[in-house]
Each structure stands twice: as C-alpha cells, then as structure tokens.
Design a protein around this motif. Structure first.
Motif, PDB file in Angstrom:
ATOM      1  N   SER A  61       0.842  -1.189   0.000  1.00  0.00           N
ATOM      2  CA  SER A  61       0.000   0.000   0.000  1.00  0.00           C
ATOM      3  C   SER A  61       0.870   1.228   0.000  1.00  0.00           C
ATOM      4  O   SER A  61       2.017   1.208   0.467  1.00  0.00           O
ATOM      5  N   SER A  62       0.338   2.330  -0.539  1.00  0.00           N
ATOM      6  CA  SER A  62       1.048   3.603  -0.504  1.00  0.00           C
ATOM      7  C   SER A  62       0.970   4.242   0.873  1.00  0.00           C
ATOM      8  O   SER A  62       1.598   5.260   1.110  1.00  0.00           O
ATOM      9  N   ARG A  63       0.211   3.630   1.760  1.00  0.00           N
ATOM     10  CA  ARG A  63       0.048   4.181   3.107  1.00  0.00           C
ATOM     11  C   ARG A  63       0.950   3.425   4.078  1.00  0.00           C
ATOM     12  O   ARG A  63       0.674   2.274   4.424  1.00  0.00           O
ATOM     13  N   SER A  64       2.001   4.063   4.521  1.00  0.00           N
ATOM     14  CA  SER A  64       2.936   3.407   5.428  1.00  0.00           C
ATOM     15  C   SER A  64       2.364   3.375   6.842  1.00  0.00           C
ATOM     16  O   SER A  64       1.624   4.272   7.258  1.00  0.00           O
ATOM     17  N   LEU A  65       2.698   2.319   7.569  1.00  0.00           N
ATOM     18  CA  LEU A  65       2.240   2.155   8.943  1.00  0.00           C
ATOM     19  C   LEU A  65       3.435   2.258   9.888  1.00  0.00           C
ATOM     20  O   LEU A  65       4.579   2.000   9.501  1.00  0.00           O
ATOM     21  N   PRO A  66       3.202   2.631  11.135  1.00  0.00           N
ATOM     22  CA  PRO A  66       4.302   2.707  12.106  1.00  0.00           C
ATOM     23  C   PRO A  66       5.042   1.376  12.210  1.00  0.00           C
ATOM     24  O   PRO A  66       4.439   0.306  12.114  1.00  0.00           O
ATOM     25  N   GLU A  67       6.340   1.443  12.415  1.00  0.00           N
ATOM     26  CA  GLU A  67       7.157   0.228  12.412  1.00  0.00           C
ATOM     27  C   GLU A  67       6.812  -0.719  13.548  1.00  0.00           C
ATOM     28  O   GLU A  67       7.065  -1.928  13.469  1.00  0.00           O
ATOM     29  N   GLU A  68       6.221  -0.207  14.631  1.00  0.00           N
ATOM     30  CA  GLU A  68       5.892  -1.077  15.755  1.00  0.00           C
ATOM     31  C   GLU A  68       4.615  -1.886  15.548  1.00  0.00           C
ATOM     32  O   GLU A  68       4.254  -2.717  16.385  1.00  0.00           O
ATOM     33  N   VAL A  69       3.923  -1.673  14.431  1.00  0.00           N
ATOM     34  CA  VAL A  69       2.707  -2.429  14.138  1.00  0.00           C
ATOM     35  C   VAL A  69       3.061  -3.847  13.701  1.00  0.00           C
ATOM     36  O   VAL A  69       3.907  -4.048  12.834  1.00  0.00           O
ATOM     37  N   GLU A  70       2.406  -4.831  14.310  1.00  0.00           N
ATOM     38  CA  GLU A  70       2.619  -6.224  13.937  1.00  0.00           C
ATOM     39  C   GLU A  70       1.762  -6.570  12.721  1.00  0.00           C
ATOM     40  O   GLU A  70       0.589  -6.207  12.644  1.00  0.00           O
ATOM     41  N   SER A  71       2.333  -7.301  11.782  1.00  0.00           N
ATOM     42  CA  SER A  71       1.607  -7.748  10.597  1.00  0.00           C
ATOM     43  C   SER A  71       1.240  -9.222  10.743  1.00  0.00           C
ATOM     44  O   SER A  71       2.109 -10.063  11.009  1.00  0.00           O
ATOM     45  N   ILE A  72      -0.040  -9.530  10.582  1.00  0.00           N
ATOM     46  CA  ILE A  72      -0.521 -10.906  10.545  1.00  0.00           C
ATOM     47  C   ILE A  72      -1.084 -11.137   9.152  1.00  0.00           C
ATOM     48  O   ILE A  72      -2.008 -10.442   8.728  1.00  0.00           O
ATOM     49  N   VAL A  73      -0.518 -12.087   8.432  1.00  0.00           N
ATOM     50  CA  VAL A  73      -0.913 -12.311   7.040  1.00  0.00           C
ATOM     51  C   VAL A  73      -1.940 -13.444   6.979  1.00  0.00           C
ATOM     52  O   VAL A  73      -1.660 -14.578   7.372  1.00  0.00           O
ATOM     53  N   ALA A  74      -3.143 -13.103   6.521  1.00  0.00           N
ATOM     54  CA  ALA A  74      -4.218 -14.080   6.324  1.00  0.00           C
ATOM     55  C   ALA A  74      -5.291 -13.428   5.462  1.00  0.00           C
ATOM     56  O   ALA A  74      -5.439 -12.203   5.449  1.00  0.00           O
ATOM     57  N   ASP A  75      -6.035 -14.254   4.761  1.00  0.00           N
ATOM     58  CA  ASP A  75      -7.146 -13.775   3.951  1.00  0.00           C
ATOM     59  C   ASP A  75      -8.394 -13.767   4.816  1.00  0.00           C
ATOM     60  O   ASP A  75      -8.822 -14.818   5.308  1.00  0.00           O
ATOM     61  N   VAL A  76      -8.974 -12.588   5.029  1.00  0.00           N
ATOM     62  CA  VAL A  76     -10.144 -12.487   5.892  1.00  0.00           C
ATOM     63  C   VAL A  76     -11.322 -13.278   5.350  1.00  0.00           C
ATOM     64  O   VAL A  76     -12.246 -13.622   6.091  1.00  0.00           O
ATOM     65  N   ARG A  77     -11.300 -13.610   4.055  1.00  0.00           N
ATOM     66  CA  ARG A  77     -12.382 -14.396   3.457  1.00  0.00           C
ATOM     67  C   ARG A  77     -12.179 -15.909   3.657  1.00  0.00           C
ATOM     68  O   ARG A  77     -13.038 -16.693   3.287  1.00  0.00           O
TER      69      ARG A  77
END
Length: 326
Positions: free
Chosen positions: A39-55
C-alpha cells in the motif's frame, strides 16, 4: 496502566491506515491482519503484521490461534455471509468487536435532517448499503444474544490524500487543468460532508476501549458543510485549474453512466447533514481539524509528487465530453 491490544482487519485503506496510526499514538499495541498486500500508506514500524485472507475462515482461525485482543476493528467485512465467518473466527479472540458500517445505509432520501444514529436504515439503490444494513442487523442480534460485544461506526465520505472525491477521480482534475468542463449532478448546491481520515481516526480510537460504546452505533463526520460546487472549487483551486461546471440531472447522468447509479441515487444526490454529537460524548473535545480546502491541497500534492499517480482514464474523459455535449 496495562497496554491495550487492538487487531485491525484491513489496516492499509483510506480510513483504516489513519486509525492504525492514531491507535499507536494513543498507546495501543496494534496488530494488522490482511493478505500482506502493499500500500502507498505506510504504517508505524511497531505495528505487527498478521498475514491471512479475511475471506478464508480456516486461515483466520490458524492465524489467530492462541491470541487475545482487547478490541477488533473490522474494516473489510461487507456482507452478512462474510460477517458470520469473521465472527466465528475472530470473536473468541476479542473482548470487543467494532464494525465499520456506512452512512450510505441511512434512509434515502432522508425524511428529516440532520441524520442521526436513530435515522432509519434504508437504501434501495445501493447493494453495498443493503449488505451493510444486513450486517448491522445480524450484529445487533448477536450482541443482544450475548455472543459478541459490538460497536458500529458509520462514516460518511471519508478521504485521504490518495482519493479524489469526484466521480471520475484524477481524470476530473486533469480536465480542470486543461480548462475542459466537468459535470456535477443537480445544480451542485446539495450539502455534503467531507471528513479527512486523520480527523475520523481521532474520534474513532476513543470508542475502542469505552464501555459505554458497547451495543451502540456512532456517526463520525466533519461538521464542515460543503456544496458539491464548493468541493469542485476547492479541488480546482488546489490544482491551479479553471473550473467550468456543467450541471446535469441525476436521471440524465445515470442514463449515460449506469455504473454511477449507486453512487448518485444511493448517496450523493441526497443532502448529507449529520448529527455527530453522540461520538463527542465519548471522544471528549473532538473536533475536525482539516478543512476540505486543505485536504484538496494534500490530494493534489500527493498526485503531483509521482506522475504514475496521475492516471487519466480515456473512457471517463470521453464520458464527460458526452455529458457536457448532452
């Protein structure tokens, strides 16, 4: 005070990215769940990313195994079937579920103004709105049955610097810069509410941990009232263009561009005067800070910073030419 945890389903959209940033600023421990899309919208570095398809319900269950969150904010659920799946997978891991609804669900045309949280939900022209209404009804039943502690938030037209809020997007700004006429529905004088995503986020985050928000719905909209003529003028001024407006009836626009039907008859053709006093009882002292004239400058500056963002759609451009010729 123990740090509170927030799971954001989405997190990179126009509204959700701003809410993630504001939650971090407010001291929340934030995890973002999405498919890992860029995304062109950067998030703060302390945000944890969890990768999954919500569907994918099974993938959600696996991704959240052993996790617990104080609140979940869901920006990606749009249909009742998807909501049922998300509730089954997510609610066991959360104390509070916050659903992002939409002001497009309110009665069209409104029988009375301003539009408050008690205004009936009814929109026969927009499938998106009808699905959101069905989600709210399902969520209400689940809340009353004690199976989820739910809050509903209904934004109106919320934007960030990436979003041109006129039908046709950047093509309309390009026409302004070329001195070509643009088309607005009606006579351009109906009122509309434009809310900057940063302003929305500052009212949204206090709802997350507020006990009094449970079981309630909230409007979050700017109190700045603009006509569509004024919105176009702000964008033209920001772009340094010439504004030549041709007005056409909604009926004529929908006949020429059926893809605009839901946006026009289901939303933009009706006055948008909202009562947001309820959210101020929780987000004490909240007031929008970004007038649309400033927001318009942000929009134009972001697009001008990278030529690849200034996409002109030749089909939309030709459509505007046909509408002008009318």
């Amino acid at each position: 005070m123990t740090e509170q945890s927030l799971l954001v389903i989405g997190g990179t959209g126009q509204i959700s990215a701003a809410c993630v940033r504001e939650a971090v600023r407010s001291g929340w421990s934030v995890s973002v769940l999405n498919r890992g899309s860029t995304s062109s919208r950067s998030l703060p570095e302390e945000v944890e990313s969890i990768v999954a398809d919500v569907r994918d319900e099974e993938a959600l269950v696996t991704a959240l195994a052993g996790r617990r969150f104080d609140s979940v904010a869901d920006f990606l659920t749009f249909t009742p079937d998807d909501l049922r799946s998300v509730l089954r997978a997510v609610v066991p891991h959360a104390d509070r579920y916050v659903f992002i609804g939409s002001a497009s669900t309110y009665q069209k045309p409104p029988a009375a103004l301003p539009i408050s949280e008690s205004t009936p939900l009814f929109n026969p022209w927009s499938q998106y709105a009808r699905d959101k209404i069905a989600c709210e009804r399902l969520l209400r039943d689940e809340h009353l049955a004690g199976r989820v502690r739910a809050t509903v938030v209904r934004p109106s037209h919320t934007y960030d610097r990436t979003h041109v809020p006129l039908l046709g997007g950047w093509t309309v700004i390009d026409r302004m810069r070329r001195g070509a006429p643009v088309v607005l529905h009606g006579d351009g004088t109906s009122m509309w509410a434009m809310t900057h995503s940063d302003d929305f986020a500052r009212a949204f985050v206090p709802l997350l941990g507020a006990p009094e928000a449970s079981g309630e719905a909230f409007n979050i909209m700017s109190s700045e009232l603009l006509t569509w003529n004024e919105i176009a003028r702000c964008l033209s001024d920001a772009a340094g263009g010439s504004l030549h407006v041709v007005h056409r009836t909604t009926h004529d626009l929908v006949a020429a561009a059926p893809e605009w039907d839901a946006d026009l008859r289901g939303d933009r053709s009706h006055p948008a005067l909202f009562d947001s006093s309820k959210v101020r009882e929780v987000a004490v002292g909240w007031e929008p800070r970004v007038p649309f004239a400033e927001g318009a400058r942000q929009i134009v500056a972001w697009h001008d910073a990278d030529p690849s963002r200034r996409v002109v759609d030749p089909e939309v451009d030709a459509l505007y030419d046909r509408l002008v010729a009318g």
